[in-house]
Design a protein around this motif. Structure first.
Motif, PDB file in Angstrom:
ATOM      1  N   GLY A 215       5.332   2.541   6.892  1.00  0.00           N
ATOM      2  CA  GLY A 215       4.333   2.028   5.965  1.00  0.00           C
ATOM      3  C   GLY A 215       2.915   2.239   6.447  1.00  0.00           C
ATOM      4  N   GLN A 216       1.996   1.626   5.739  1.00  0.00           N
ATOM      5  CA  GLN A 216       0.566   1.798   5.955  1.00  0.00           C
ATOM      6  C   GLN A 216       0.056   0.764   6.956  1.00  0.00           C
ATOM      7  OE1 GLN A 216      -1.529   4.096   5.086  1.00  0.00           O
ATOM      8  NE2 GLN A 216      -3.334   3.007   5.771  1.00  0.00           N
TER       9      GLN A 216
ATOM     10  N   ASP B 291      -5.990  -0.842   5.748  1.00  0.00           N
ATOM     11  CA  ASP B 291      -6.464  -0.620   4.378  1.00  0.00           C
ATOM     12  C   ASP B 291      -6.968   0.817   4.258  1.00  0.00           C
ATOM     13  OD1 ASP B 291      -5.969  -3.225   3.638  1.00  0.00           O
ATOM     14  OD2 ASP B 291      -8.020  -3.903   4.010  1.00  0.00           O
TER      15      ASP B 291
ATOM     16  N   LEU C  36      -4.634   1.363  -0.965  1.00  0.00           N
ATOM     17  CA  LEU C  36      -3.464   0.988  -0.180  1.00  0.00           C
ATOM     18  C   LEU C  36      -3.862  -0.144   0.763  1.00  0.00           C
ATOM     19  CD1 LEU C  36      -2.220   4.570   0.777  1.00  0.00           C
ATOM     20  CD2 LEU C  36      -1.491   3.160  -1.153  1.00  0.00           C
ATOM     21  N   ALA C  37      -3.136  -1.232   0.716  1.00  0.00           N
ATOM     22  CA  ALA C  37      -3.426  -2.388   1.567  1.00  0.00           C
ATOM     23  C   ALA C  37      -2.716  -2.241   2.905  1.00  0.00           C
ATOM     24  CB  ALA C  37      -2.969  -3.666   0.870  1.00  0.00           C
TER      25      ALA C  37
ATOM     26  N   SER D  36       1.295  -2.192   3.690  1.00  0.00           N
ATOM     27  CA  SER D  36       2.068  -1.722   2.528  1.00  0.00           C
ATOM     28  C   SER D  36       3.316  -0.990   2.996  1.00  0.00           C
ATOM     29  CB  SER D  36       1.232  -0.777   1.668  1.00  0.00           C
ATOM     30  OG  SER D  36       0.161  -1.439   1.067  1.00  0.00           O
ATOM     31  N   THR D  37       4.426  -1.300   2.390  1.00  0.00           N
ATOM     32  CA  THR D  37       5.680  -0.616   2.703  1.00  0.00           C
ATOM     33  C   THR D  37       5.726   0.730   1.991  1.00  0.00           C
ATOM     34  OG1 THR D  37       6.833  -1.541   0.798  1.00  0.00           O
ATOM     35  CG2 THR D  37       6.868  -2.844   2.862  1.00  0.00           C
TER      36      THR D  37
ATOM     37  N   GLU E 224       5.922   0.135  -1.665  1.00  0.00           N
ATOM     38  CA  GLU E 224       4.652  -0.286  -2.269  1.00  0.00           C
ATOM     39  C   GLU E 224       3.678   0.881  -2.401  1.00  0.00           C
ATOM     40  OE1 GLU E 224       4.611  -4.960  -0.803  1.00  0.00           O
ATOM     41  OE2 GLU E 224       3.904  -3.390   0.579  1.00  0.00           O
ATOM     42  N   VAL E 225       3.641   1.770  -1.409  1.00  0.00           N
ATOM     43  CA  VAL E 225       2.789   2.961  -1.495  1.00  0.00           C
ATOM     44  C   VAL E 225       3.275   3.851  -2.639  1.00  0.00           C
ATOM     45  CG1 VAL E 225       2.032   5.060  -0.317  1.00  0.00           C
ATOM     46  CG2 VAL E 225       2.089   2.883   0.929  1.00  0.00           C
TER      47      VAL E 225
ATOM     48  N   SER F  79       4.952   2.955  -5.273  1.00  0.00           N
ATOM     49  CA  SER F  79       4.660   2.273  -6.528  1.00  0.00           C
ATOM     50  C   SER F  79       3.189   2.432  -6.915  1.00  0.00           C
ATOM     51  CB  SER F  79       5.013   0.791  -6.409  1.00  0.00           C
ATOM     52  OG  SER F  79       4.720   0.118  -7.604  1.00  0.00           O
ATOM     53  N   ALA F  80       2.286   2.362  -5.923  1.00  0.00           N
ATOM     54  CA  ALA F  80       0.856   2.533  -6.196  1.00  0.00           C
ATOM     55  C   ALA F  80       0.569   3.948  -6.701  1.00  0.00           C
ATOM     56  CB  ALA F  80       0.055   2.242  -4.925  1.00  0.00           C
TER      57      ALA F  80
END
Length: 168
Positions: free
Chosen positions: A71-72, A75, A91-92, A95-96, A99-100, A102-103
């Motif tokens: 993940g990330q 930020d 991207l926060a 982030s998994t 989640e990346v 999905s973004a």
């Protein structure tokens, strides 16, 4: 009735011109093809059977493993660009991969780029050399996403003998 009569009786010599008898049949085509159209040939070739032998399938432009499983870390803000356009994706930190992905996928209609949460691949949503994916860091600490640009490829085939290529 008049159009049907013209279609069934119009000839050049002994060849019917408008009754559909000049159509081609396509044999040995890859079942992945949904539509093959032959629009013109050399004189004397029609009607007939045309063999299609795909020598290289069309592919999507794909950044393999672009989203790390870890993940990330921080930020970040990235640009995701494809054949349809560009989007800025935030991207926060923490982030998994899901989640990346999905973004990125939230902008698929705008960019023509999609992400796979399972494999981490970021790819063009359509095949062909005019479709591509381009991911760049705008700001922040980008640790979970690989930057780069990759184009797709077009189909290559032998159609009735000669080597040809198709768009997509």
């Amino acid at each position: 009735d008049g159009l049907r009569r013209i279609g069934s009786t119009t000839k050049f010599g002994s060849q019917h011109l408008a009754n559909g008898s000049q159509a081609f049949t396509v044999e040995n085509a890859d079942p992945a093809f949904s539509d093959i159209q032959i629009q013109q040939t050399r004189s004397g070739f029609a009607p007939g059977t045309v063999n299609v032998d795909v020598t290289a399938a069309a592919a999507k432009g794909q950044l393999g493993g672009a989203i790390a499983a870890a993940g990330q870390a921080g930020d970040a803000q990235i640009t995701v660009r494809g054949a349809s356009g560009t989007a800025v994706v935030d991207l926060a930190a923490g982030s998994t991969r899901a989640e990346v992905a999905s973004a990125i996928n939230a902008f698929t209609d705008q960019t023509g780029v999609e992400a796979d949460a399972g494999t981490g691949e970021v790819r063009a949503s359509a095949v062909g050399s005019s479709n591509f994916v381009d991911v760049r860091n705008l700001s922040g600490t980008l640790t979970g996403v690989t930057e780069g640009q990759v184009h797709g490829s077009d189909v290559q085939a032998r159609v009735g003998g000669p080597q040809v290529s198709g768009n997509g």
